[in-house]
Design a protein around this motif. Sequence first.
Motif, PDB file in Angstrom:
ATOM      1  N   SER A  23       0.811  -1.218   0.012  1.00 51.79           N
ATOM      2  CA  SER A  23       0.035  -0.111  -0.044  1.00 51.79           C
ATOM      3  C   SER A  23       0.800   1.164   0.088  1.00 51.79           C
ATOM      4  O   SER A  23       0.523   2.238  -0.753  1.00 51.79           O
ATOM      5  N   ALA A  24       1.915   1.244   0.866  1.00 50.19           N
ATOM      6  CA  ALA A  24       2.691   2.238   0.896  1.00 50.19           C
ATOM      7  C   ALA A  24       3.502   2.594  -0.463  1.00 50.19           C
ATOM      8  O   ALA A  24       3.630   3.813  -0.913  1.00 50.19           O
ATOM      9  N   LEU A  27       1.162   4.218  -3.204  1.00 50.30           N
ATOM     10  CA  LEU A  27       0.866   5.557  -2.721  1.00 50.30           C
ATOM     11  C   LEU A  27       2.060   6.358  -3.277  1.00 50.30           C
ATOM     12  O   LEU A  27       2.157   7.340  -4.080  1.00 50.30           O
ATOM     13  N   ALA A  38      -2.791  10.431  -6.308  1.00 46.53           N
ATOM     14  CA  ALA A  38      -2.212   9.808  -4.946  1.00 46.53           C
ATOM     15  C   ALA A  38      -2.999  10.575  -3.581  1.00 46.53           C
ATOM     16  O   ALA A  38      -3.583   9.869  -2.751  1.00 46.53           O
ATOM     17  N   SER A  39      -3.341  11.696  -3.881  1.00 42.52           N
ATOM     18  CA  SER A  39      -4.093  12.588  -2.853  1.00 42.52           C
ATOM     19  C   SER A  39      -5.500  11.889  -2.696  1.00 42.52           C
ATOM     20  O   SER A  39      -6.043  11.676  -1.742  1.00 42.52           O
ATOM     21  N   SER A  41      -6.678   9.142  -3.912  1.00 40.99           N
ATOM     22  CA  SER A  41      -6.708   7.778  -3.402  1.00 40.99           C
ATOM     23  C   SER A  41      -6.707   7.678  -1.888  1.00 40.99           C
ATOM     24  O   SER A  41      -7.194   6.681  -1.147  1.00 40.99           O
ATOM     25  N   ALA A  42      -5.726   8.324  -1.432  1.00 39.26           N
ATOM     26  CA  ALA A  42      -5.570   8.376   0.144  1.00 39.26           C
ATOM     27  C   ALA A  42      -6.811   8.767   0.987  1.00 39.26           C
ATOM     28  O   ALA A  42      -7.228   8.344   1.762  1.00 39.26           O
ATOM     29  N   ALA A  45      -9.509   6.036   0.661  1.00 41.63           N
ATOM     30  CA  ALA A  45      -9.295   5.071   1.430  1.00 41.63           C
ATOM     31  C   ALA A  45      -9.608   5.349   2.976  1.00 41.63           C
ATOM     32  O   ALA A  45     -10.441   4.524   3.522  1.00 41.63           O
ATOM     33  N   ALA A  46      -9.258   6.458   3.270  1.00 44.08           N
ATOM     34  CA  ALA A  46      -9.353   7.107   4.637  1.00 44.08           C
ATOM     35  C   ALA A  46     -11.069   7.069   5.017  1.00 44.08           C
ATOM     36  O   ALA A  46     -11.389   6.451   5.901  1.00 44.08           O
ATOM     37  N   LEU A 229      -7.084  -1.441   3.671  1.00 45.65           N
ATOM     38  CA  LEU A 229      -6.543  -0.289   2.940  1.00 45.65           C
ATOM     39  C   LEU A 229      -6.115  -0.495   1.594  1.00 45.65           C
ATOM     40  O   LEU A 229      -6.413   0.259   0.601  1.00 45.65           O
ATOM     41  N   LEU A 233      -7.672   1.342  -1.824  1.00 46.93           N
ATOM     42  CA  LEU A 233      -6.772   2.031  -2.553  1.00 46.93           C
ATOM     43  C   LEU A 233      -7.009   1.621  -4.230  1.00 46.93           C
ATOM     44  O   LEU A 233      -7.034   2.291  -5.108  1.00 46.93           O
ATOM     45  N   SER A 236     -10.136   2.793  -5.560  1.00 46.01           N
ATOM     46  CA  SER A 236     -10.105   4.191  -5.866  1.00 46.01           C
ATOM     47  C   SER A 236      -9.319   4.239  -7.527  1.00 46.01           C
ATOM     48  O   SER A 236     -10.141   5.078  -8.434  1.00 46.01           O
TER      49      SER A 236
END
Length: 344
Positions: A23-24, A27, A38-39, A41-42, A45-46, A229, A233, A236
């Motif tokens: 996941s890291a 991103l 990237a923003s 998707s983050a 997910a949140a 998570l 991602l 998204s």
Amino acid sequence: MSDTALPTPLWPALKRHRVWLVSAALLAGLALVDAQQASDSAVFAARALAGTAPFLLLSIAIAAWAAATGADNLIARAFTGRPLVMILLAALAGGLSPFCSCGVIPLVAALLAMGVPLSAVMAFWLASPVMDPSMFVLTSGVLGLDFAIAKTLAALGLGIFGGFVTHLLAATPALADPLREGIGNGGCGGARVRAPKPVQWRFWTDPARLAKFRQEAVKTTLFLAQWLLLAFLLESLMLAWIPAETITALLGGTGLGPIALATVVGVPAYLNGYAALPLVGGLIGQGMAPGAGLAFLVAGGVTSLPAAIAVWALVRPRVFGLYIALSLSGAFLCGLLFQLWASV
């Protein structure tokens, strides 16, 4: 680097946290090529994790409660009695049992080694990966209560279907001695059948069981969080990059083609029972037929590549072939019936 430098604590740690690392890395890679995505998707997910949180917490509590009380030991009681009764009870136990994926394979080996009929074992084996109490709660939160009920009925129906077909074929030489040579000690899962321990419903009165509840809650939280998570991602990106018209053309509609395609695609594309839920939710939102979504989840849950590899290592090729045939045909039938119900 020489081979002597490899056995360090670093590799086990990387392997243990590989889903978080994926996941890291996803991103980070997105940030390099498309910072806005990237923003997005983050944030997606949140928000999805926050929306799923109540169901996630209830799912974690159920899993920890089953481990602390020893309720999963009740599975042993399903494998006694007449063969046809055992099939029904085994399918029910498989559909409701909170077994982890690593515990099913040694348990099945123990059951077969102890002489439990293959028909009853097959019923449990097919139903177990599809649904459990935790999965029901999360499916309700992600895909809705109707879908969760349909998936539960699919687990029970698949188990009963596979058990009865196996029972009809049990007299053939092809199903004699199903385990590979050298398999059969049952592992840790087999102890639950050989010597089931009593269930202690008031687990909080026992310090050891209370500690077990806490340990299981932490382990389940980390397990579910990492997969969800990653799934959110990927969802998204799917929503951002895959046109809805493409999904509708391939997997939409009410014909047999989308359900058959989803059944076959579910085998290599299935990530994890929990991770698959948001992905299917996203696909349905883009036009995937509900029956195709159910077929994907059922087929993928039973015949995903890791599960298939484990089954292949456990049983003889003819039994493996029967397992795959029952899984795919049963998943297709479940998807078809759900699609017919949804179209009414």
